[in-house]
Design a protein around this motif. Structure first.
Motif, mmCIF file in Angstrom:
data_model
loop_
_atom_site.group_PDB
_atom_site.id
_atom_site.type_symbol
_atom_site.label_atom_id
_atom_site.label_comp_id
_atom_site.label_asym_id
_atom_site.label_seq_id
_atom_site.Cartn_x
_atom_site.Cartn_y
_atom_site.Cartn_z
ATOM 1 N N GLY A 272 0.690 -1.229 -0.060
ATOM 2 C CA GLY A 272 -0.073 -0.109 0.133
ATOM 3 C C GLY A 272 0.752 1.288 0.112
ATOM 4 O O GLY A 272 2.109 1.255 0.452
ATOM 5 N N LEU A 273 0.188 2.336 -0.462
ATOM 6 C CA LEU A 273 1.310 3.535 -0.638
ATOM 7 C C LEU A 273 1.566 3.851 0.815
ATOM 8 O O LEU A 273 3.014 4.349 0.798
ATOM 9 N N GLU A 274 0.931 3.880 1.716
ATOM 10 C CA GLU A 274 1.309 4.400 3.086
ATOM 11 C C GLU A 274 2.319 3.486 3.924
ATOM 12 O O GLU A 274 3.460 3.850 4.410
ATOM 13 N N VAL A 275 1.978 2.146 3.535
ATOM 14 C CA VAL A 275 3.047 1.150 4.197
ATOM 15 C C VAL A 275 4.466 1.372 3.323
ATOM 16 O O VAL A 275 5.554 1.404 4.005
ATOM 17 N N ASP A 276 4.363 1.616 2.056
ATOM 18 C CA ASP A 276 5.675 1.807 1.310
ATOM 19 C C ASP A 276 6.379 3.098 1.910
ATOM 20 O O ASP A 276 7.575 2.930 1.869
ATOM 21 N N VAL A 277 5.668 4.158 1.873
ATOM 22 C CA VAL A 277 6.214 5.374 2.271
ATOM 23 C C VAL A 277 6.933 5.264 3.547
ATOM 24 O O VAL A 277 8.112 5.494 3.777
ATOM 25 N N ILE A 278 6.338 4.499 4.474
ATOM 26 C CA ILE A 278 7.071 4.265 5.683
ATOM 27 C C ILE A 278 8.198 3.447 5.833
ATOM 28 O O ILE A 278 9.377 3.781 6.476
ATOM 29 N N LEU A 279 8.093 2.362 4.969
ATOM 30 C CA LEU A 279 9.300 1.525 4.963
ATOM 31 C C LEU A 279 10.379 2.044 4.345
ATOM 32 O O LEU A 279 11.607 1.736 4.557
ATOM 33 N N LYS A 280 9.904 2.466 3.228
ATOM 34 C CA LYS A 280 11.143 3.288 2.115
ATOM 35 C C LYS A 280 11.679 4.605 2.981
ATOM 36 O O LYS A 280 12.849 4.779 2.626
ATOM 37 N N SER A 281 10.962 5.164 4.014
ATOM 38 C CA SER A 281 11.532 6.123 4.559
ATOM 39 C C SER A 281 12.560 5.855 5.846
ATOM 40 O O SER A 281 13.236 6.586 6.384
ATOM 41 N N LEU A 282 12.466 4.480 6.264
ATOM 42 C CA LEU A 282 13.162 4.081 7.080
ATOM 43 C C LEU A 282 13.686 2.654 7.038
ATOM 44 O O LEU A 282 13.464 1.876 7.626
ATOM 45 N N PRO A 283 14.671 2.660 5.945
ATOM 46 C CA PRO A 283 15.121 1.555 5.430
ATOM 47 C C PRO A 283 15.983 0.702 6.339
ATOM 48 O O PRO A 283 16.263 -0.428 6.214
ATOM 49 N N GLY A 284 16.611 1.387 7.299
ATOM 50 C CA GLY A 284 17.630 0.629 8.435
ATOM 51 C C GLY A 284 16.881 -0.206 9.499
ATOM 52 O O GLY A 284 17.472 -0.568 10.479
ATOM 53 N N TYR A 285 15.609 0.280 9.461
ATOM 54 C CA TYR A 285 14.630 -0.380 10.707
ATOM 55 C C TYR A 285 13.870 -1.389 10.469
ATOM 56 O O TYR A 285 13.637 -1.772 9.304
ATOM 57 N N SER A 286 13.814 -2.335 11.489
ATOM 58 C CA SER A 286 12.760 -3.463 11.435
ATOM 59 C C SER A 286 11.569 -3.178 11.726
ATOM 60 O O SER A 286 11.406 -2.619 13.077
#
Length: 260
Positions: free
Chosen positions: A52-66
């Motif tokens: 989803g758009l929101e999910v992708d934005v969060i994941l891509k903005s924090l690439p070093g996080y689990s």
């Protein structure tokens, strides 16, 4: 003397290693985030928050996080950090004590419309025209839909008589289709997706040309560092054109772009 010095160095190394291990054991892992997020609302959150758009934005903005997404109804998200369930919240509306948490820049925008059942002949050209209708919105919508909407539909206002706050996007759309007299305020992309899933045609509704603001939301974090990292990552998505491409990929209007 040389042997004694070596023994001292060896002991110091052991003590330092033990101290470092003990210290690290006491600290939470700063790279892990439990993010409270709404239930599936495609195209923003979909497939149990795996895409989803929101999910992708969060994941891509924090690439070093689990990151682990914890899905819940809108009304529970603002309490997730306070109750210790999560250490970050999506779609954050400021808490009673805003200084308690760290808020990001705007990261997601929803393009809202007033939608009614075709054939009703409702004339809705302004926010004031919504008064008197069976209005279906989301939790705390009065806080983000502009000053006129807030004045008319805040808790306790006489205009709020036929006002319903749904628990999540799916129920909001289902409630609309169950009530042929209702008017829904919702992001058009979300409404279209759920309506089609439920077997309803967009030919059966009127979309009113009322001006409603794009509702933009921030993330809220328990700690300062992930907030700062998120802002940096989000800025990169914007500067490299990734955010605009994600909007296109998920079929979300350019108007929803939060990039400066």
């Amino acid at each position: 003397m040389q042997n004694k010095d070596l023994k001292k160095l060896f002991l110091l190394a052991i003590l330092f290693g033990y101290a470092s291990f003990s210290f690290s054991e006491k600290l939470p892992d700063p790279m892990k985030l439990n993010v409270a997020i709404e239930k599936d609302a495609p195209p923003y959150v979909d497939n149990r928050a795996e895409r989803g758009l929101e999910v992708d934005v969060i994941l891509k903005s924090l690439p070093g996080y689990s990151i682990t997404f914890l899905q819940m109804e809108w009304g529970y998200i603002p309490d997730a950090m306070n109750k210790g369930i999560a250490n970050a919240e999506a779609n954050a509306i400021k808490h009673e004590d805003p200084n308690k948490y760290y808020y990001s820049n705007y990261y997601i925008g929803f393009v809202n419309y007033a939608i009614s059942h075709k054939g009703k002949g409702y004339i809705i050209d302004s926010v004031e025209d919504l008064v008197g209708h069976d209005l279906i919105v989301w939790k705390n919508a009065h806080l983000v839909l502009g000053p006129e909407f807030k004045r008319l539909f805040s808790p306790g206002a006489p205009s709020r008589k036929n006002y319903v706050e749904a628990q999540d996007s799916k129920n909001q759309v289902l409630d609309f289709w169950k009530n042929p007299d209702s008017v829904i305020i919702i992001d058009k992309s979300i409404f279209t997706n759920f309506s089609i899933i439920e077997g309803h045609s967009m030919d059966k509704v009127d979309i009113h040309k009322i001006f409603l603001p794009v509702t933009k939301f921030k993330m809220a974090f328990k700690e300062e560092k992930p907030r700062d990292d998120f802002n940096k990552g989000l800025a990169l998505l914007c500067s490299k054109g990734v955010y605009a491409k994600l909007l296109e990929e998920y079929g979300v209007p350019k108007k929803a772009n939060v990039c400066p």
